[in-house]
Motif scaffolding. Structure first.
Motif, PDB file in Angstrom:
ATOM      1  N   ALA A   1       0.911  -1.190   0.072  1.00  0.00           N
ATOM      2  CA  ALA A   1       0.178   0.013   0.011  1.00  0.00           C
ATOM      3  C   ALA A   1       0.800   1.395   0.069  1.00  0.00           C
ATOM      4  CB  ALA A   1      -1.092  -0.058   1.096  1.00  0.00           C
ATOM      5  N   LEU A   2       1.851   1.274   0.736  1.00  0.00           N
ATOM      6  CA  LEU A   2       2.758   2.389   1.051  1.00  0.00           C
ATOM      7  C   LEU A   2       3.481   2.585  -0.471  1.00  0.00           C
ATOM      8  CD1 LEU A   2       4.498   2.152   4.174  1.00  0.00           C
ATOM      9  CD2 LEU A   2       2.070   3.112   3.710  1.00  0.00           C
ATOM     10  N   SER A   3       3.828   1.542  -1.210  1.00  0.00           N
ATOM     11  CA  SER A   3       4.425   1.720  -2.340  1.00  0.00           C
ATOM     12  C   SER A   3       3.611   2.612  -3.618  1.00  0.00           C
ATOM     13  CB  SER A   3       4.846   0.572  -3.133  1.00  0.00           C
ATOM     14  OG  SER A   3       3.645  -0.066  -3.724  1.00  0.00           O
ATOM     15  N   LYS A   4       2.559   2.624  -3.557  1.00  0.00           N
ATOM     16  CA  LYS A   4       1.728   3.479  -4.239  1.00  0.00           C
ATOM     17  C   LYS A   4       1.872   5.103  -4.122  1.00  0.00           C
ATOM     18  CE  LYS A   4      -1.812  -0.218  -4.845  1.00  0.00           C
ATOM     19  NZ  LYS A   4      -3.281  -0.694  -4.909  1.00  0.00           N
ATOM     20  N   ILE A   5       1.873   5.380  -2.797  1.00  0.00           N
ATOM     21  CA  ILE A   5       2.069   6.587  -2.187  1.00  0.00           C
ATOM     22  C   ILE A   5       3.542   7.101  -2.488  1.00  0.00           C
ATOM     23  CG2 ILE A   5       2.095   8.093  -0.260  1.00  0.00           C
ATOM     24  CD1 ILE A   5       0.181   6.089   1.264  1.00  0.00           C
ATOM     25  N   ILE A   6       4.351   6.171  -2.297  1.00  0.00           N
ATOM     26  CA  ILE A   6       5.904   6.631  -2.653  1.00  0.00           C
ATOM     27  C   ILE A   6       6.059   7.015  -4.062  1.00  0.00           C
ATOM     28  CG2 ILE A   6       8.200   5.949  -2.179  1.00  0.00           C
ATOM     29  CD1 ILE A   6       7.329   4.423   0.483  1.00  0.00           C
ATOM     30  N   LYS A   7       5.656   5.991  -4.830  1.00  0.00           N
ATOM     31  CA  LYS A   7       5.730   6.151  -6.419  1.00  0.00           C
ATOM     32  C   LYS A   7       5.138   7.483  -6.893  1.00  0.00           C
ATOM     33  CE  LYS A   7       5.433   1.342  -8.049  1.00  0.00           C
ATOM     34  NZ  LYS A   7       4.660   0.127  -8.909  1.00  0.00           N
ATOM     35  N   GLN A   8       4.028   7.895  -6.217  1.00  0.00           N
ATOM     36  CA  GLN A   8       3.403   9.154  -6.658  1.00  0.00           C
ATOM     37  C   GLN A   8       4.160  10.398  -6.107  1.00  0.00           C
ATOM     38  OE1 GLN A   8       0.732   9.609  -8.455  1.00  0.00           O
ATOM     39  NE2 GLN A   8       1.268  11.884  -8.317  1.00  0.00           N
ATOM     40  N   ALA A   9       4.703  10.305  -5.208  1.00  0.00           N
ATOM     41  CA  ALA A   9       5.600  11.247  -4.640  1.00  0.00           C
ATOM     42  C   ALA A   9       6.738  11.406  -5.308  1.00  0.00           C
ATOM     43  CB  ALA A   9       5.934  11.131  -3.272  1.00  0.00           C
ATOM     44  N   CYS A  10       7.647  10.186  -5.912  1.00  0.00           N
ATOM     45  CA  CYS A  10       8.854  10.111  -6.572  1.00  0.00           C
ATOM     46  C   CYS A  10       8.525  10.679  -7.757  1.00  0.00           C
ATOM     47  CB  CYS A  10       8.890   8.786  -6.801  1.00  0.00           C
ATOM     48  SG  CYS A  10      10.288   7.984  -5.114  1.00  0.00           S
ATOM     49  N   ALA A  11       7.276  10.609  -8.594  1.00  0.00           N
ATOM     50  CA  ALA A  11       6.930  11.204  -9.776  1.00  0.00           C
ATOM     51  C   ALA A  11       6.859  12.847  -9.997  1.00  0.00           C
ATOM     52  CB  ALA A  11       5.598  10.535 -10.437  1.00  0.00           C
ATOM     53  N   GLU A  12       6.053  13.097  -8.553  1.00  0.00           N
ATOM     54  CA  GLU A  12       6.293  14.637  -8.408  1.00  0.00           C
ATOM     55  C   GLU A  12       7.419  15.244  -8.219  1.00  0.00           C
ATOM     56  OE1 GLU A  12       3.055  15.412  -5.538  1.00  0.00           O
ATOM     57  OE2 GLU A  12       1.882  14.051  -6.418  1.00  0.00           O
ATOM     58  N   PHE A  13       8.163  14.639  -7.484  1.00  0.00           N
ATOM     59  CA  PHE A  13       9.580  15.242  -7.136  1.00  0.00           C
ATOM     60  C   PHE A  13      10.621  14.830  -8.259  1.00  0.00           C
ATOM     61  CE2 PHE A  13       7.308  16.056  -3.474  1.00  0.00           C
ATOM     62  CZ  PHE A  13       8.122  16.839  -2.760  1.00  0.00           C
ATOM     63  N   ASN A  14      10.501  14.199  -9.211  1.00  0.00           N
ATOM     64  CA  ASN A  14      11.408  13.768 -10.376  1.00  0.00           C
ATOM     65  C   ASN A  14      12.569  12.954  -9.626  1.00  0.00           C
ATOM     66  OD1 ASN A  14      12.124  13.774 -13.144  1.00  0.00           O
ATOM     67  ND2 ASN A  14      13.443  15.372 -12.830  1.00  0.00           N
TER      68      ASN A  14
END
Length: 355
Positions: free
Chosen positions: A315-328
Motif C-alpha cells: 500500500a505504501l509503495s503507491k504513495i511513494i511512487k506518486q511522490a517520486c513522480a512529483e519530485f522527479n
C-alpha cells in the motif's frame, strides 16, 4: 573512514512522512504487524522445530531427508525475513517485549542479534551502497560490488561464480563474520558501541548452544557423513536465498553507489532520496514471493520506513511512487523476479569488467 554527511535539505523526506502518516490516520491501521503476521510467524517457527526434530531424531530416507533439508534452509531464511527482521526494527508488534523476542530468534538460528543490529540497522540503513561504510557490499576480494573497489582478474567471471559464493553466506555469517566483528569491534571501518556484560554472555552462550544443536547433537544421532551432507544442504540453500534477497535490493542495474565529495565528505542528496537511488524493488507482482520474503521485495518502502511492518509495504509503495513522480526522483522496480536476477547478473558482469 570518516562517515559521510547527507545534504541538509529534508523537504522530500518530510513530504513522504506526511503522506504516510495521513494514510495510517485515514485507515486507522497500526504501523506494526497484524494478526496475520503473528500467524505466519507461528507457522514458520513450528515448521522449523518439526523439520529439525524429524531430521535429527527420526532419520528419514535419504531423498526425503535431502528435500527436508532444503525446506529447512528456506524456513530459516523465511524466519529471518518475516520474524527476526521486523522484530529487530521494532515493527513486528506494538509490544516491545514481543519485538525483542522476534529479533532474538536470530541467536537461536546461529547468528548474533547484537551484531545484526550494528551491521544492518545502524550502518546499512544509513549509508546504503557507500563503499567503505556499507558492509553489505564488502565481499572483497572475492567479488567487486562498486567501481570504487579494487578489481582483480577473477572478478571478470563473478557473474558466473556468484551462485557458489552466495551459498556460503549463512555458514560464513555464523562461523566467521560474527566473530570478526566481535573481536575487531568494527563493522567494516565503523566502530561498534561497547558491549555490556549481558551482551557478551548472550553472544557466547548462544554460539556454544548452536554448536551443540547444529553440529554436536546431529553428528551424535546421524553420524558425521550424514550430518555433513544435511548441514551443507541446509546452510547452502539458506545462504543462497538470503543473499539473493538482499543483493537484488541494492546491487542491480540503475541503483546508485554515491561517493562523498573528496573535500567536504558530503553527499549530493538528502537521506531519503539517497535511499531511493540506492535501492530497488523486485517481484512486486508476486504475492507468494512477498509472503515468503517478508515484504523485503518492497525494499524501497522498507529503507524509507524501517519501523513500519512489511505487511503495509504494498500500500505504501503507491504513495511513494506518486511522490517520486512529483519530485522527479527515479523509483527503481523490477515487477518480476527473473528481471531482477538478470539485472543483478548484468550488474556483476559490468562491475567485473569496468575499470
Amino acid at each position: 573512514m570518516s562517515l559521510p554527511k547527507f545534504a541538509a535539505t529534508r523537504s522530500f523526506h518530510v513530504e513522504l512522512k506526511n503522506r504516510i502518516n495521513h494514510y495510517f490516520e485515514a485507515t486507522g491501521k497500526s504501523t506494526t504487524g497484524s494478526t496475520g503476521l503473528l500467524s505466519k510467524a507461528a507457522i514458520l517457527l513450528l515448521g522449523f522445530v518439526v523439520l529439525y526434530v524429524h531430521l535429527v531424531f527420526f532419520t528419514p530416507a535419504p531423498m526425503w531427508a535431502l528435500l527436508e533439508a532444503v525446506v529447512l534452509g528456506g524456513t530459516i531464511a523465511a524466519i529471518g525475513f518475516n520474524v527476526m527482521h521486523d522484530g529487530a526494527h521494532g515493527s513486528f508488534s506494538q509490544h516491545k517485549w514481543l519485538n525483542n523476542v522476534a529479533a532474538f530468534t536470530l541467536n537461536v538460528l546461529g547468528g548474533s542479534s547484537y551484531m545484526w543490529n550494528a551491521k544492518h540497522n545502524l550502518v546499512h540503513h544509513m549509508y546504503t551502497n557507500i563503499d567503505g561504510a556499507d558492509d553489505d557490499i564488502d565481499i572483497q576480494p572475492w567479488m567487486r560490488m562498486s567501481l570504487e573497489q579494487k578489481r582483480h582478474k577473477l572478478h571478470r567471471f563473478q557473474h558466473l561464480y556468484f551462485w557458489f559464493l552466495y551459498c556460503l553466506l549463512y555458514i560464513s555469517w555464523i562461523f566467521v563474520m560474527d566473530y570478526q566483528k566481535y573481536f575487531k569491534r568494527k563493522i567494516g571501518t565503523i566502530a561498534i558501541k561497547k558491549m555490556e556484560v549481558s551482551d557478551h554472555l548472550v553472544f557466547w552462550g548462544f554460539k556454544v548452544l548452536n554448536l551443540a544443536l547444529y553440529i554436536g547433537l546431529p553428528i551424535y544421532t546421524l553420524g558425521f557423513v550424514n550430518w555433513l551432507i544435511g548441514f551443507a544442504v541446509v546452510t547452502s540453500f539458506a545462504g543462497l536465498v538470503l543473499s539473493l534477497v538482499f543483493q537484488l535490493a541494492h546491487t542491480v542495474e540503475h541503483t546508485a553507489f554515491p561517493v562523498p565529495h573528496a573535500t567536504t565528505n558530503k553527499l549530493e542528496d538528502e537521506w531519503a532520496i539517497h535511499q531511493i537511488k540506492t535501492t530497488a524493488n523486485f517481484a512486486t507482482e508476486s504475492r507468494v514471493i512477498s509472503w515468503l520474503v517478508g515484504g523485503l521485495n518492497f525494499q524501497v518502502e522498507h529503507h524509507l520506513f524501517p519501523k513500519i511492518s512489511h505487511v503495509h509495504y504494498p500500500a505504501l509503495s503507491k504513495i511513494i511512487k506518486q511522490a517520486c513522480a512529483e519530485f522527479n526522483v527515479t523509483y527503481n522496480e523490477f515487477p518480476r523476479m527473473r528481471q531482477a536476477v538478470l539485472s543483478h547478473v548484468l550488474f556483476l558482469r559490468q562491475m567485473g569488467r569496468a575499470a
